[in-house]
Design a protein around this motif. Structure first.
Motif, PDB file in Angstrom:
ATOM      1  N   ARG A  55      -9.250 -14.782  12.322  1.00 45.28           N
ATOM      2  CA  ARG A  55      -8.788 -15.692  11.153  1.00 45.28           C
ATOM      3  C   ARG A  55      -9.277 -14.894   9.830  1.00 45.28           C
ATOM      4  O   ARG A  55      -8.415 -15.174   8.897  1.00 45.28           O
ATOM      5  N   ARG A  56     -10.088 -14.287   9.601  1.00 47.18           N
ATOM      6  CA  ARG A  56     -10.481 -13.645   8.329  1.00 47.18           C
ATOM      7  C   ARG A  56      -9.455 -12.591   8.266  1.00 47.18           C
ATOM      8  O   ARG A  56      -8.883 -12.720   6.812  1.00 47.18           O
ATOM      9  N   LEU A  57      -9.000 -11.822   8.894  1.00 46.45           N
ATOM     10  CA  LEU A  57      -8.008 -10.924   8.766  1.00 46.45           C
ATOM     11  C   LEU A  57      -6.395 -11.677   8.353  1.00 46.45           C
ATOM     12  O   LEU A  57      -5.949 -11.164   7.546  1.00 46.45           O
ATOM     13  N   MET A  58      -6.164 -12.867   9.051  1.00 47.92           N
ATOM     14  CA  MET A  58      -5.237 -13.340   9.152  1.00 47.92           C
ATOM     15  C   MET A  58      -4.998 -14.099   7.690  1.00 47.92           C
ATOM     16  O   MET A  58      -3.842 -14.013   6.687  1.00 47.92           O
ATOM     17  N   ALA A  59      -6.248 -14.497   7.159  1.00 50.13           N
ATOM     18  CA  ALA A  59      -6.335 -15.277   5.786  1.00 50.13           C
ATOM     19  C   ALA A  59      -6.127 -14.151   4.685  1.00 50.13           C
ATOM     20  O   ALA A  59      -5.369 -14.340   3.739  1.00 50.13           O
ATOM     21  N   LYS A  60      -6.858 -12.949   4.785  1.00 47.45           N
ATOM     22  CA  LYS A  60      -6.686 -11.747   4.061  1.00 47.45           C
ATOM     23  C   LYS A  60      -5.378 -11.384   3.882  1.00 47.45           C
ATOM     24  O   LYS A  60      -4.676 -11.033   2.959  1.00 47.45           O
ATOM     25  N   ARG A  61      -4.422 -11.368   5.038  1.00 49.76           N
ATOM     26  CA  ARG A  61      -3.127 -10.849   5.228  1.00 49.76           C
ATOM     27  C   ARG A  61      -2.116 -11.779   4.276  1.00 49.76           C
ATOM     28  O   ARG A  61      -1.480 -11.250   3.593  1.00 49.76           O
ATOM     29  N   GLN A  62      -2.553 -13.032   4.573  1.00 49.56           N
ATOM     30  CA  GLN A  62      -1.545 -14.092   3.724  1.00 49.56           C
ATOM     31  C   GLN A  62      -2.040 -14.130   2.450  1.00 49.56           C
ATOM     32  O   GLN A  62      -1.173 -14.229   1.462  1.00 49.56           O
ATOM     33  N   GLU A  63      -3.332 -13.772   1.909  1.00 50.17           N
ATOM     34  CA  GLU A  63      -3.410 -13.967   0.547  1.00 50.17           C
ATOM     35  C   GLU A  63      -2.851 -12.631   0.166  1.00 50.17           C
ATOM     36  O   GLU A  63      -2.198 -12.489  -1.146  1.00 50.17           O
ATOM     37  N   PHE A  88       9.802  -9.197   5.971  1.00 55.18           N
ATOM     38  CA  PHE A  88       8.696  -8.819   5.626  1.00 55.18           C
ATOM     39  C   PHE A  88       7.599  -9.186   6.770  1.00 55.18           C
ATOM     40  O   PHE A  88       7.021  -8.275   7.403  1.00 55.18           O
ATOM     41  N   TYR A  89       7.545 -10.540   7.068  1.00 53.76           N
ATOM     42  CA  TYR A  89       6.749 -11.107   8.136  1.00 53.76           C
ATOM     43  C   TYR A  89       7.143 -10.484   9.466  1.00 53.76           C
ATOM     44  O   TYR A  89       6.138 -10.154  10.298  1.00 53.76           O
ATOM     45  N   ALA A  90       8.327 -10.422   9.576  1.00 53.83           N
ATOM     46  CA  ALA A  90       8.800  -9.969  10.812  1.00 53.83           C
ATOM     47  C   ALA A  90       8.804  -8.255  11.284  1.00 53.83           C
ATOM     48  O   ALA A  90       8.461  -7.963  12.305  1.00 53.83           O
ATOM     49  N   ASN A  91       8.692  -7.598  10.057  1.00 51.71           N
ATOM     50  CA  ASN A  91       8.631  -6.106  10.291  1.00 51.71           C
ATOM     51  C   ASN A  91       7.602  -5.600   9.563  1.00 51.71           C
ATOM     52  O   ASN A  91       7.589  -4.229   9.630  1.00 51.71           O
ATOM     53  N   SER A  92       6.524  -6.253   9.171  1.00 51.07           N
ATOM     54  CA  SER A  92       5.397  -5.572   8.482  1.00 51.07           C
ATOM     55  C   SER A  92       4.555  -4.598   9.142  1.00 51.07           C
ATOM     56  O   SER A  92       3.962  -4.032   8.594  1.00 51.07           O
ATOM     57  N   ASN A  93       4.383  -5.127  10.220  1.00 51.21           N
ATOM     58  CA  ASN A  93       3.445  -4.164  11.305  1.00 51.21           C
ATOM     59  C   ASN A  93       1.925  -4.541  10.841  1.00 51.21           C
ATOM     60  O   ASN A  93       1.069  -3.623  10.957  1.00 51.21           O
ATOM     61  N   LEU A  94       1.671  -5.681  10.007  1.00 55.42           N
ATOM     62  CA  LEU A  94       0.240  -6.150   9.800  1.00 55.42           C
ATOM     63  C   LEU A  94      -0.014  -6.995  11.017  1.00 55.42           C
ATOM     64  O   LEU A  94      -0.289  -7.906  10.918  1.00 55.42           O
ATOM     65  N   ILE A  95      -0.226  -6.203  12.098  1.00 51.84           N
ATOM     66  CA  ILE A  95      -0.564  -6.811  13.496  1.00 51.84           C
ATOM     67  C   ILE A  95      -2.238  -6.749  13.567  1.00 51.84           C
ATOM     68  O   ILE A  95      -2.898  -5.835  13.241  1.00 51.84           O
ATOM     69  N   ILE A  96      -2.648  -7.946  13.860  1.00 48.71           N
ATOM     70  CA  ILE A  96      -4.104  -7.978  14.039  1.00 48.71           C
ATOM     71  C   ILE A  96      -4.526  -7.767  15.410  1.00 48.71           C
ATOM     72  O   ILE A  96      -3.849  -8.461  16.462  1.00 48.71           O
TER      73      ILE A  96
END
Length: 199
Positions: free
Chosen positions: A79-87, A190-198
């Motif tokens: 949750r924290r990582l997703m919030a940070k990613r969103q931010e 960006f959301y589809a291909n960003s590779n910001l995978i948690i």
């Protein structure tokens, strides 16, 4: 052996009875000791088994509690990582938005708009509508000069960042050159291909 008196005979019987009794008592003591040792061994085995069962159960509970704690920790971390990613993502696209707005206020932007509309005017001659945002309403007369007389111009308040949209109704063609659409498409990519995978 001969006994002269009754007392001697009685003493002899007593002694024999004592010997036999002591022998039997010794056997009983040995039997009791055997039984006691057997019972103690069984009790120890039962106690060990019960202790093992209790320890195993405690270990299972500890493992279960540990797994639950790890799961909660992982969920909280995600949750924290997703919030940070969103931010971070929102910050990135806010910066891009501000740069597009700044660019839309330059002479280079006006030149770019003129060049793009001239190229489109060569492909689409009639029955078209050129749509710009409120900020570019003053550019509309100049941009329409490239098109034939049947082309109309209009303002769409939904176009906030800049660019234009050309709609050729007869051919059912829409050419969307708005920064708003481009930015939205880039955000989705960006959301589809960003590779910001948690994980």
């Amino acid at each position: 052996m001969q006994y002269n008196t009754l007392e001697e005979l009685e003493a002899y019987f007593k002694q024999e009875i004592r010997k036999v009794s002591e022998k039997e008592l010794e056997e009983v003591r040995r039997e009791i000791e055997k039984i006691k040792n057997k019972v103690v061994t069984e009790l120890e085995e039962t106690a060990k088994l019960n202790a093992k069962i209790i320890v195993d159960q405690e270990l299972k509970e500890i493992d279960s509690d540990h797994a639950i704690s790890l799961s909660r920790l992982a969920d909280d971390n995600n949750r924290r990582l997703m919030a940070k990613r969103q931010e971070l993502t929102e910050g990135l696209f806010a910066d891009v938005r501000n740069k597009l707005l700044a660019y839309a206020a330059t002479d280079d932007y006006k030149t770019m708009m003129g060049e793009k509309t001239r190229k489109l005017a060569q492909r689409f001659r009639a029955d078209a509508v050129l749509i710009v945002g409120k900020r570019d309403e003053s550019l509309l007369p100049e941009l329409l000069r490239s098109f034939s007389e049947g082309t109309q111009g209009t303002v769409d308040p939904q176009i906030e960042l800049g660019g234009f949209r050309l709609e050729v109704k007869k051919d059912r063609i829409i050419v969307d050159e708005t920064f708003d659409s481009t930015l939205n498409e880039e955000r989705e990519k960006f959301y589809a291909n960003s590779n910001l995978i948690i994980g």
